[in-house]
Design a protein around this motif. Structure first.
Motif, PDB file in Angstrom:
ATOM      1  N   MET A  26       9.855 -22.773   0.828  1.00 55.25           N
ATOM      2  CA  MET A  26       9.500 -24.051   0.223  1.00 55.25           C
ATOM      3  C   MET A  26       7.991 -24.244   0.317  1.00 55.25           C
ATOM      4  SD  MET A  26      12.572 -25.526  -0.501  1.00 55.25           S
ATOM      5  CE  MET A  26      12.303 -27.260  -0.646  1.00 55.25           C
ATOM      6  N   LEU A  27       7.394 -24.659  -0.797  1.00 54.64           N
ATOM      7  CA  LEU A  27       5.962 -24.950  -0.861  1.00 54.64           C
ATOM      8  C   LEU A  27       5.817 -26.410  -1.252  1.00 54.64           C
ATOM      9  CD1 LEU A  27       4.887 -21.870  -3.010  1.00 54.64           C
ATOM     10  CD2 LEU A  27       4.926 -22.042  -0.525  1.00 54.64           C
ATOM     11  N   ALA A  34      11.981 -30.768   7.940  1.00 54.40           N
ATOM     12  CA  ALA A  34      13.324 -30.690   8.512  1.00 54.40           C
ATOM     13  C   ALA A  34      14.378 -30.708   7.410  1.00 54.40           C
ATOM     14  CB  ALA A  34      13.551 -31.841   9.482  1.00 54.40           C
ATOM     15  N   LYS A  35      14.165 -31.523   6.390  1.00 55.56           N
ATOM     16  CA  LYS A  35      15.117 -31.592   5.280  1.00 55.56           C
ATOM     17  C   LYS A  35      15.204 -30.249   4.557  1.00 55.56           C
ATOM     18  CE  LYS A  35      16.212 -34.086   1.026  1.00 55.56           C
ATOM     19  NZ  LYS A  35      15.842 -35.209   0.137  1.00 55.56           N
ATOM     20  N   GLY A  36      14.064 -29.649   4.242  1.00 55.26           N
ATOM     21  CA  GLY A  36      14.053 -28.351   3.563  1.00 55.26           C
ATOM     22  C   GLY A  36      14.764 -27.284   4.375  1.00 55.26           C
ATOM     23  N   LEU A  37      14.483 -27.241   5.653  1.00 52.22           N
ATOM     24  CA  LEU A  37      15.112 -26.243   6.519  1.00 52.22           C
ATOM     25  C   LEU A  37      16.607 -26.527   6.682  1.00 52.22           C
ATOM     26  CD1 LEU A  37      12.261 -25.880   9.151  1.00 52.22           C
ATOM     27  CD2 LEU A  37      12.848 -24.268   7.319  1.00 52.22           C
ATOM     28  N   ALA A  38      16.973 -27.802   6.767  1.00 48.36           N
ATOM     29  CA  ALA A  38      18.394 -28.160   6.895  1.00 48.36           C
ATOM     30  C   ALA A  38      19.177 -27.795   5.637  1.00 48.36           C
ATOM     31  CB  ALA A  38      18.529 -29.651   7.191  1.00 48.36           C
ATOM     32  N   LEU A  39      18.527 -27.825   4.493  1.00 47.95           N
ATOM     33  CA  LEU A  39      19.191 -27.463   3.237  1.00 47.95           C
ATOM     34  C   LEU A  39      19.284 -25.956   3.040  1.00 47.95           C
ATOM     35  CD1 LEU A  39      17.720 -30.177   0.850  1.00 47.95           C
ATOM     36  CD2 LEU A  39      20.086 -29.992   1.654  1.00 47.95           C
ATOM     37  N   GLY A  40      18.656 -25.199   3.927  1.00 50.09           N
ATOM     38  CA  GLY A  40      18.801 -23.753   3.866  1.00 50.09           C
ATOM     39  C   GLY A  40      17.552 -22.964   3.551  1.00 50.09           C
ATOM     40  N   ALA A  41      16.405 -23.626   3.471  1.00 52.13           N
ATOM     41  CA  ALA A  41      15.162 -22.878   3.256  1.00 52.13           C
ATOM     42  C   ALA A  41      14.910 -21.983   4.469  1.00 52.13           C
ATOM     43  CB  ALA A  41      13.988 -23.830   3.047  1.00 52.13           C
ATOM     44  N   ASP A  42      14.368 -20.801   4.222  1.00 53.58           N
ATOM     45  CA  ASP A  42      14.064 -19.877   5.307  1.00 53.58           C
ATOM     46  C   ASP A  42      12.738 -20.203   5.978  1.00 53.58           C
ATOM     47  OD1 ASP A  42      16.257 -17.773   5.155  1.00 53.58           O
ATOM     48  OD2 ASP A  42      15.611 -17.946   3.074  1.00 53.58           O
ATOM     49  N   ASP A  43      11.834 -20.813   5.221  1.00 59.20           N
ATOM     50  CA  ASP A  43      10.543 -21.191   5.777  1.00 59.20           C
ATOM     51  C   ASP A  43       9.930 -22.261   4.889  1.00 59.20           C
ATOM     52  OD1 ASP A  43       8.388 -21.218   7.538  1.00 59.20           O
ATOM     53  OD2 ASP A  43       8.168 -19.035   7.527  1.00 59.20           O
ATOM     54  N   TYR A  44       8.828 -22.840   5.348  1.00 58.54           N
ATOM     55  CA  TYR A  44       8.234 -23.998   4.710  1.00 58.54           C
ATOM     56  C   TYR A  44       6.732 -23.901   4.860  1.00 58.54           C
ATOM     57  CZ  TYR A  44       8.748 -28.948   3.344  1.00 58.54           C
ATOM     58  OH  TYR A  44       8.754 -30.138   2.683  1.00 58.54           O
ATOM     59  N   MET A  45       5.989 -24.068   3.777  1.00 57.29           N
ATOM     60  CA  MET A  45       4.526 -24.090   3.844  1.00 57.29           C
ATOM     61  C   MET A  45       4.016 -25.353   3.176  1.00 57.29           C
ATOM     62  SD  MET A  45       3.403 -20.157   2.997  1.00 57.29           S
ATOM     63  CE  MET A  45       1.669 -20.485   3.289  1.00 57.29           C
ATOM     64  N   THR A  46       3.040 -25.987   3.806  1.00 57.75           N
ATOM     65  CA  THR A  46       2.443 -27.175   3.210  1.00 57.75           C
ATOM     66  C   THR A  46       1.108 -26.826   2.570  1.00 57.75           C
ATOM     67  OG1 THR A  46       1.483 -27.782   5.341  1.00 57.75           O
ATOM     68  CG2 THR A  46       3.587 -28.787   4.770  1.00 57.75           C
ATOM     69  N   LYS A  47       0.846 -27.465   1.434  1.00 53.10           N
ATOM     70  CA  LYS A  47      -0.414 -27.279   0.716  1.00 53.10           C
ATOM     71  C   LYS A  47      -1.475 -28.149   1.374  1.00 53.10           C
ATOM     72  CE  LYS A  47       2.175 -26.931  -3.578  1.00 53.10           C
ATOM     73  NZ  LYS A  47       2.458 -27.624  -4.827  1.00 53.10           N
ATOM     74  N   PRO A  48      -2.702 -27.733   1.366  1.00 50.65           N
ATOM     75  CA  PRO A  48      -3.195 -26.448   0.877  1.00 50.65           C
ATOM     76  C   PRO A  48      -2.956 -25.341   1.900  1.00 50.65           C
ATOM     77  CG  PRO A  48      -5.022 -27.723   1.727  1.00 50.65           C
ATOM     78  CD  PRO A  48      -3.781 -28.585   1.868  1.00 50.65           C
ATOM     79  N   PHE A  49      -2.811 -24.127   1.401  1.00 50.50           N
ATOM     80  CA  PHE A  49      -2.685 -22.965   2.275  1.00 50.50           C
ATOM     81  C   PHE A  49      -3.493 -21.832   1.658  1.00 50.50           C
ATOM     82  CE2 PHE A  49       1.146 -23.446  -0.342  1.00 50.50           C
ATOM     83  CZ  PHE A  49       1.028 -22.348  -1.178  1.00 50.50           C
ATOM     84  N   VAL A  70       0.752 -14.630   1.220  1.00 50.07           N
ATOM     85  CA  VAL A  70       1.146 -13.222   1.128  1.00 50.07           C
ATOM     86  C   VAL A  70       1.781 -12.758   2.434  1.00 50.07           C
ATOM     87  CG1 VAL A  70       0.261 -10.862   0.904  1.00 50.07           C
ATOM     88  CG2 VAL A  70      -0.511 -12.628  -0.685  1.00 50.07           C
ATOM     89  N   ASP A  71       1.202 -13.136   3.547  1.00 55.39           N
ATOM     90  CA  ASP A  71       1.772 -12.751   4.849  1.00 55.39           C
ATOM     91  C   ASP A  71       3.171 -13.323   5.031  1.00 55.39           C
ATOM     92  OD1 ASP A  71      -0.520 -11.341   5.443  1.00 55.39           O
ATOM     93  OD2 ASP A  71      -1.358 -12.879   6.776  1.00 55.39           O
ATOM     94  N   LYS A  72       3.364 -14.567   4.619  1.00 54.85           N
ATOM     95  CA  LYS A  72       4.662 -15.218   4.753  1.00 54.85           C
ATOM     96  C   LYS A  72       5.694 -14.514   3.860  1.00 54.85           C
ATOM     97  CE  LYS A  72       4.767 -18.976   6.596  1.00 54.85           C
ATOM     98  NZ  LYS A  72       5.029 -19.500   7.941  1.00 54.85           N
TER      99      LYS A  72
END
Length: 104
Positions: A61-62, A72-87, A93-95
């Motif tokens: 999720m971006l 927490a919502k994104g991860l609870a819905l099944g996302a494997d990871d989460y990144m916040t902008k800006p990144f 790429v590493d993620k």
């Protein structure tokens, strides 16, 4: 960026198109923006996770929403990871490498 790194890239312009593409193409990884027209990234993530045959698809999720509750919502819905902008592009790429490597 992802094409330069050697990945095949499919692009969707909204949440419904993203879900349709995921169902048809079955990618290894989805970079999913939370805020999209028609269906949010949360909606798409939840829909993907409701399909057993799509269980192996990694979801990153971006979002510009960096609040703990949104993560927490994104991860609870099944996302494997989460990144916040800006990144940084290197961080992205590493993620991606980490998520795809975890699948192998």
């Amino acid at each position: 960026l992802m094409q330069r790194e050697g990945y095949r890239v499919l692009v969707a312009r909204d949440g419904q198109q993203a879900l349709d593409t995921i169902l048809q193409q079955r990618p290894d990884l989805v970079l999913l923006d939370v805020m999209m027209p028609f269906k949010s990234g949360f909606d798409v993530c939840q829909a993907v996770r409701e399909h057993d045959e799509l269980a192996g698809i990694r979801i990153l999720m971006l979002t510009a929403k960096g609040r703990d509750t949104d993560m927490a919502k994104g991860l609870a819905l099944g996302a494997d990871d989460y990144m916040t902008k800006p990144f940084s592009t290197r961080e992205l790429v590493d993620k991606v490498r980490g998520l795809l490597g975890a699948r192998a």
